[in-house]
Design a protein around this motif. Structure first.
Motif, PDB file in Angstrom:
ATOM      1  N   ALA A 187       0.808  -1.218   0.000  1.00  0.00           N
ATOM      2  CA  ALA A 187       0.000   0.000   0.000  1.00  0.00           C
ATOM      3  C   ALA A 187       0.844   1.272   0.000  1.00  0.00           C
ATOM      4  N   HIS A 188       2.116   1.160   0.380  1.00  0.00           N
ATOM      5  CA  HIS A 188       2.945   2.363   0.483  1.00  0.00           C
ATOM      6  C   HIS A 188       3.269   2.910  -0.904  1.00  0.00           C
ATOM      7  N   ASN A 189       3.357   4.238  -0.973  1.00  0.00           N
ATOM      8  CA  ASN A 189       3.539   4.908  -2.260  1.00  0.00           C
ATOM      9  C   ASN A 189       4.783   4.453  -3.029  1.00  0.00           C
ATOM     10  N   PHE A 190       5.862   4.128  -2.335  1.00  0.00           N
ATOM     11  CA  PHE A 190       7.109   3.744  -3.008  1.00  0.00           C
ATOM     12  C   PHE A 190       6.916   2.438  -3.790  1.00  0.00           C
ATOM     13  N   PRO A 191       6.559   1.318  -3.106  1.00  0.00           N
ATOM     14  CA  PRO A 191       6.372   0.085  -3.880  1.00  0.00           C
ATOM     15  C   PRO A 191       5.117   0.083  -4.749  1.00  0.00           C
TER      16      PRO A 191
ATOM     17  N   SER B  19       4.034   2.813  -6.617  1.00  0.00           N
ATOM     18  CA  SER B  19       3.999   3.690  -7.802  1.00  0.00           C
ATOM     19  C   SER B  19       5.344   4.227  -8.260  1.00  0.00           C
ATOM     20  N   SER B  20       6.435   3.833  -7.634  1.00  0.00           N
ATOM     21  CA  SER B  20       7.702   4.491  -7.965  1.00  0.00           C
ATOM     22  C   SER B  20       8.773   3.527  -8.482  1.00  0.00           C
ATOM     23  N   PRO B  21       8.656   2.888  -9.630  1.00  0.00           N
ATOM     24  CA  PRO B  21       7.419   2.681 -10.398  1.00  0.00           C
ATOM     25  C   PRO B  21       6.573   1.574  -9.782  1.00  0.00           C
TER      26      PRO B  21
ATOM     27  N   GLY C  78      15.062   4.081  -1.085  1.00  0.00           N
ATOM     28  CA  GLY C  78      14.424   5.357  -0.761  1.00  0.00           C
ATOM     29  C   GLY C  78      13.636   5.272   0.524  1.00  0.00           C
ATOM     30  N   GLY C  79      12.934   6.353   0.845  1.00  0.00           N
ATOM     31  CA  GLY C  79      12.106   6.396   2.051  1.00  0.00           C
ATOM     32  C   GLY C  79      12.823   7.045   3.213  1.00  0.00           C
ATOM     33  N   ALA C  80      14.145   6.956   3.214  1.00  0.00           N
ATOM     34  CA  ALA C  80      14.969   7.608   4.235  1.00  0.00           C
ATOM     35  C   ALA C  80      16.347   7.795   3.618  1.00  0.00           C
ATOM     36  N   LYS C  81      17.142   8.639   4.257  1.00  0.00           N
ATOM     37  CA  LYS C  81      18.441   8.986   3.668  1.00  0.00           C
ATOM     38  C   LYS C  81      19.393   7.787   3.644  1.00  0.00           C
ATOM     39  N   LEU C  82      19.997   7.602   2.497  1.00  0.00           N
ATOM     40  CA  LEU C  82      21.013   6.564   2.315  1.00  0.00           C
ATOM     41  C   LEU C  82      22.372   7.256   2.396  1.00  0.00           C
TER      42      LEU C  82
ATOM     43  N   GLN D 291      18.768   5.869  -6.330  1.00  0.00           N
ATOM     44  CA  GLN D 291      18.186   6.512  -5.146  1.00  0.00           C
ATOM     45  C   GLN D 291      16.825   7.108  -5.511  1.00  0.00           C
ATOM     46  N   VAL D 292      15.887   6.972  -4.586  1.00  0.00           N
ATOM     47  CA  VAL D 292      14.526   7.461  -4.784  1.00  0.00           C
ATOM     48  C   VAL D 292      14.144   8.312  -3.576  1.00  0.00           C
ATOM     49  N   PHE D 293      13.800   9.548  -3.837  1.00  0.00           N
ATOM     50  CA  PHE D 293      13.355  10.452  -2.777  1.00  0.00           C
ATOM     51  C   PHE D 293      11.936  10.895  -3.151  1.00  0.00           C
ATOM     52  N   GLY D 294      10.975  10.331  -2.460  1.00  0.00           N
ATOM     53  CA  GLY D 294       9.588  10.639  -2.820  1.00  0.00           C
ATOM     54  C   GLY D 294       8.740  10.894  -1.613  1.00  0.00           C
ATOM     55  N   MET D 295       7.487  11.184  -1.871  1.00  0.00           N
ATOM     56  CA  MET D 295       6.523  11.423  -0.788  1.00  0.00           C
ATOM     57  C   MET D 295       5.134  11.101  -1.305  1.00  0.00           C
ATOM     58  N   ALA D 296       4.285  10.591  -0.409  1.00  0.00           N
ATOM     59  CA  ALA D 296       2.942  10.190  -0.819  1.00  0.00           C
ATOM     60  C   ALA D 296       2.138  11.386  -1.340  1.00  0.00           C
ATOM     61  N   GLU D 297       2.520  12.600  -0.943  1.00  0.00           N
ATOM     62  CA  GLU D 297       1.826  13.804  -1.412  1.00  0.00           C
ATOM     63  C   GLU D 297       2.087  14.066  -2.894  1.00  0.00           C
TER      64      GLU D 297
ATOM     65  N   GLY E 256       8.540  19.953   4.266  1.00  0.00           N
ATOM     66  CA  GLY E 256       9.160  19.785   5.579  1.00  0.00           C
ATOM     67  C   GLY E 256      10.567  19.233   5.489  1.00  0.00           C
ATOM     68  N   ASP E 257      11.052  19.007   4.263  1.00  0.00           N
ATOM     69  CA  ASP E 257      12.412  18.486   4.088  1.00  0.00           C
ATOM     70  C   ASP E 257      13.390  19.625   3.860  1.00  0.00           C
ATOM     71  N   LEU E 258      14.616  19.468   4.406  1.00  0.00           N
ATOM     72  CA  LEU E 258      15.687  20.441   4.195  1.00  0.00           C
ATOM     73  C   LEU E 258      16.639  19.865   3.155  1.00  0.00           C
TER      74      LEU E 258
ATOM     75  N   ALA F  94      12.600  19.718   8.700  1.00  0.00           N
ATOM     76  CA  ALA F  94      12.084  20.753   9.597  1.00  0.00           C
ATOM     77  C   ALA F  94      10.794  20.286  10.245  1.00  0.00           C
ATOM     78  N   LYS F  95      10.154  19.244   9.670  1.00  0.00           N
ATOM     79  CA  LYS F  95       8.880  18.776  10.235  1.00  0.00           C
ATOM     80  C   LYS F  95       9.131  17.927  11.479  1.00  0.00           C
ATOM     81  N   ASP F  96       8.121  17.906  12.349  1.00  0.00           N
ATOM     82  CA  ASP F  96       8.255  17.261  13.653  1.00  0.00           C
ATOM     83  C   ASP F  96       7.943  15.772  13.509  1.00  0.00           C
TER      84      ASP F  96
ATOM     85  N   GLU G 192       9.925   4.296   8.087  1.00  0.00           N
ATOM     86  CA  GLU G 192       8.605   4.384   8.720  1.00  0.00           C
ATOM     87  C   GLU G 192       8.513   5.720   9.439  1.00  0.00           C
ATOM     88  N   LYS G 193       7.470   6.482   9.123  1.00  0.00           N
ATOM     89  CA  LYS G 193       7.362   7.838   9.629  1.00  0.00           C
ATOM     90  C   LYS G 193       6.504   7.868  10.885  1.00  0.00           C
ATOM     91  N   VAL G 194       7.023   8.565  11.904  1.00  0.00           N
ATOM     92  CA  VAL G 194       6.292   8.702  13.164  1.00  0.00           C
ATOM     93  C   VAL G 194       6.081  10.190  13.420  1.00  0.00           C
TER      94      VAL G 194
HETATM   95  C1  OOB Z   1       8.206   7.946   0.840  1.00  0.00           C
HETATM   96  O1  OOB Z   1       6.996   8.533   1.099  1.00  0.00           O
HETATM   97  P1  OOB Z   1       6.446   8.955   2.545  1.00  0.00           P
HETATM   98  O2  OOB Z   1       5.223   9.736   2.272  1.00  0.00           O
HETATM   99  O3  OOB Z   1       6.362   7.765   3.430  1.00  0.00           O
HETATM  100  O4  OOB Z   1       7.543   9.878   3.212  1.00  0.00           O
HETATM  101  C2  OOB Z   1       8.010  11.053   2.591  1.00  0.00           C
HETATM  102  C3  OOB Z   1       9.187  11.608   3.343  1.00  0.00           C
HETATM  103  C4  OOB Z   1       9.913  12.737   2.623  1.00  0.00           C
HETATM  104  O5  OOB Z   1       9.282  13.968   2.793  1.00  0.00           O
HETATM  105  C5  OOB Z   1      11.271  12.657   3.293  1.00  0.00           C
HETATM  106  O6  OOB Z   1      11.222  13.269   4.542  1.00  0.00           O
HETATM  107  C6  OOB Z   1      11.487  11.180   3.487  1.00  0.00           C
HETATM  108  O7  OOB Z   1      10.191  10.613   3.535  1.00  0.00           O
HETATM  109  N1  OOB Z   1      12.241  10.550   2.385  1.00  0.00           N
HETATM  110  C7  OOB Z   1      13.584  10.603   2.233  1.00  0.00           C
HETATM  111  C8  OOB Z   1      13.886   9.846   1.079  1.00  0.00           C
HETATM  112  N2  OOB Z   1      12.726   9.365   0.578  1.00  0.00           N
HETATM  113  C9  OOB Z   1      11.738   9.808   1.386  1.00  0.00           C
HETATM  114  N3  OOB Z   1      14.538  11.237   2.947  1.00  0.00           N
HETATM  115  C10 OOB Z   1      15.819  11.101   2.521  1.00  0.00           C
HETATM  116  N4  OOB Z   1      16.184  10.389   1.437  1.00  0.00           N
HETATM  117  C11 OOB Z   1      15.262   9.749   0.677  1.00  0.00           C
HETATM  118  N5  OOB Z   1      15.632   9.050  -0.415  1.00  0.00           N
HETATM  119  O8  OOB Z   1       9.026   7.723   1.709  1.00  0.00           O
HETATM  120  C12 OOB Z   1       8.459   7.612  -0.587  1.00  0.00           C
HETATM  121  C13 OOB Z   1       7.459   7.768  -1.533  1.00  0.00           C
HETATM  122  C14 OOB Z   1       7.705   7.451  -2.858  1.00  0.00           C
HETATM  123  C15 OOB Z   1       8.958   6.980  -3.225  1.00  0.00           C
HETATM  124  C16 OOB Z   1       9.947   6.832  -2.280  1.00  0.00           C
HETATM  125  C17 OOB Z   1       9.706   7.140  -0.955  1.00  0.00           C
END
Ligand code: OOB
Length: 530
Positions: free
Chosen positions: A231-235, A237-239, A304-308, A326-332, A410-412, A427-429, A436-438
């Motif tokens: 269900a998570h956006n990364f697996p 849709s990315s792709p 992706g999902g967190a910093k590598l 590397q994949v840096f994405g967000m569900a938004e 909320g990302d720097l 910058a987000k809390d 996994e985001k808390v």
């Molecule tokens: C993915 O989506 P979400 O909605 O669980 O989390 C988004 C947040 C980003 O704003 C950022 O803070 C962090 O997760 N993040 C990363 C990152 N990828 C996501 N921070 C550092 N390096 C990265 N590569 O986590 C998500 C959605 C679609 C594809 C990949 C990840």
């Protein structure tokens, strides 16, 4: 109601990004052209495109026959089983809107999604990872004023088996959804008290899926291992799975992401690509280095999902014998990828660049003034697949979006001269616990209800394995007996929060460091964690 301003929607259509197609159209196409090709493999089943397509149609018919209507919401909490896609595509075809819950969610989250989204139905497995989801469903039903009907994949217990929802024969949907309609609700990682729901439509999501499939060079021969929760956006849709279905390839669902399961599946199913979070990538690398797995089919590892870290990034390609992305994405919305043509340094040290030439990216200071390349600032974004607001959250939207519709991530970050982004912090809390985001506030609100707790502040502390873990700093009430840390953790668990939100550490303090204007300085708290 339209999810984007008409002017923007017209622009995205004119650019060819939004095609008017529905998200499931590719499944129907492949079912007609190559009916016998395998679409999805799970632990016990293998479905062809024809079978997946037929199941989705029958499920759509079944939902409508039960009285659900276009626009009604359902909560989807299924693990990595083929039925996930039967229900997802079936709902989409009926215009019914799934809320994409995670298997780790518990009474607090599922109860909230059902109540807030006024869900008509809840889809759960019987048991998953030792947990009985039927008991959870029963608690949720007992708590809500309008209990959803519960459908179970597996042994139904007191509820309805999914099989009973499948119409014997599919009938055409009388009032099918339009491509601009709300398709489903993703979940935000969140930074405030309750998770926000993210409204995605067919047009915007399909564009991100199609463009991602192109960037990752997917074909009908691609075999994708879905090891993270589907269900998570990364697996997704990315792709991810939807990208693979778009290209006519095959999805292999891993029942769990452990190295033994995942590497075993890569070898056995001849997997060509997969996506993971950094701690998992490192665990797989260690297992692969120890040998015994034939990973020769694997071409691409997405992380992706967190910093590598650069150090970790260097290890992965050689250990797994494949290319790294590397994949840096967000569900938004916004998703960034490193590209096949990027040089090694870029792949190892940046988190990629946006999918679309029409993704607008701004890096700004605290006053929303644009900063030059190389400077550290807040990432704001707007574009053809980034939402303009959370679902039914006007007050929150006023803070999370600029007046002209940019999402405050909320990302720097820093932007390089080539347009690649380097994520430097947040910058987000929020605590990013290995992807996994808390939301700190969500956990704080629970702990504040404990009779011994006067005040609490939850922050991220560095962790060599997960990147970050959570620490709850607690000020006790003057007369209170000091509870043991395990008791406070149990209190969070008993409140029904997902296990990954339970603080890893609890520290008792007399006071919190404060900022110049008297707010709790989480920065100083983090620094004191050591
Ligand atoms: C993915 O989506 P979400 O909605 O669980 O989390 C988004 C947040 C980003 O704003 C950022 O803070 C962090 O997760 N993040 C990363 C990152 N990828 C996501 N921070 C550092 N390096 C990265 N590569 O986590 C998500 C959605 C679609 C594809 C990949 C990840």
């Amino acid at each position: 109601m339209s999810l984007y301003p008409e002017e923007a929607a017209a622009r995205h259509r004119a650019a060819g990004h939004w095609t008017g197609e529905l998200l499931d159209a590719a499944v129907r196409r492949h079912a007609a052209a190559t009916p016998d090709r395998i679409a999805v493999t799970d632990r016990t089943q293998q479905w062809s495109y024809a079978e997946l397509d037929a199941r989705a149609d029958r499920l759509a018919t079944g939902l409508l026959a039960r009285g659900l209507r276009k626009g009604d919401r359902v909560v989807l909490q299924l693990p990595n089983v083929a039925e996930f896609f039967e229900v997802f595509f079936g709902a989409l075809r009926a215009g019914v809107v799934p809320v994409m819950a995670l298997p780790a969610h518990r009474r607090a989250e599922i109860g909230y999604f059902c109540a807030f989204a006024e869900a008509r139905a809840l889809f759960v497995p019987d048991r998953h990872e030792g947990f009985d989801h039927r008991e959870l469903a029963a608690e949720v039903r007992a708590a809500g004023p309008q209990p959803p009907e519960v459908f179970v994949v597996g042994e139904p217990g007191p509820f309805t088996p999914l099989a009973a929802l499948r119409a014997p024969e599919a009938a055409p949907v009388a009032d099918p959804p339009a491509s601009g309609d709300l398709a489903f609700l993703q979940l935000s990682g969140g930074s405030t008290g309750l998770p926000k729901l993210i409204p995605r439509c067919h047009d915007d999501y399909l564009y991100s899926v199609r463009a991602s499939a192109e960037i990752c060079e997917l074909t009908a021969d691609s075999v994708y291992l879905c090891a993270l929760p589907a269900a998570h956006n990364f697996p997704l849709s990315s792709p991810g799975t939807l990208g693979v279905f778009f290209a006519g390839g095959r999805v292999v669902l891993a029942p769990d992401p452990s190295p033994a399961t995942a590497l075993g599946l890569i070898a056995r199913e001849r997997v060509t690509l997969t996506g993971v979070v950094p701690p998992l990538a490192l665990a797989w690398a260690s297992a692969a280095e120890a040998g015994a797995y034939d990973l020769s089919s694997l071409e691409l590892l997405q992380v992706g999902g967190a910093k590598l870290s650069e150090e970790a990034a260097r290890r992965l390609g050689p250990a797994l014998g494949c290319r790294l992305q590397q994949v840096f994405g967000m569900a938004e919305g916004l998703v960034n990828y490193t590209r096949p043509e990027d040089d090694e340094r870029t792949v190892l040290t940046t988190q990629g660049r946006p999918i679309s030439p029409d993704d607008e990216v701004r890096v700004v200071d605290d006053q929303d003034r644009d900063l030059p390349d190389g400077a550290l600032g807040h990432l704001l974004t707007r574009g053809p697949y980034t939402i303009r607001g959370y679902w039914r959250a006007p007050e929150h939207n006023a803070r999370s979006f600029t007046a002209d519709g940019f999402y405050r991530t909320g990302d720097l970050v820093r932007r390089t001269a080539t347009g690649h982004l380097v994520v430097e912090g947040r910058a987000k809390d929020q605590i990013n616990r290995g992807g996994e985001k808390v939301a700190a506030e969500e956990v704080e609100n629970v702990l504040l209800a404990h009779p011994a707790v006067h005040d609490v502040s939850v922050v991220a502390v560095p962790d060599p394995y997960l990147g970050e873990r959570s620490c709850a700093y607690v000020i006790l009430r003057p007369a209170a007996d000091r509870p043991r840390p395990v008791e406070l953790k149990a209190f969070v668990r008993a409140a029904g929060l997902a296990e990954y939100k339970v603080p890893d550490r609890v520290e008792f303090v007399d006071a919190f460091p404060s900022t110049g204007i008297g707010k709790v300085s989480k920065k100083d708290l983090r620094a004191s964690a050591g």
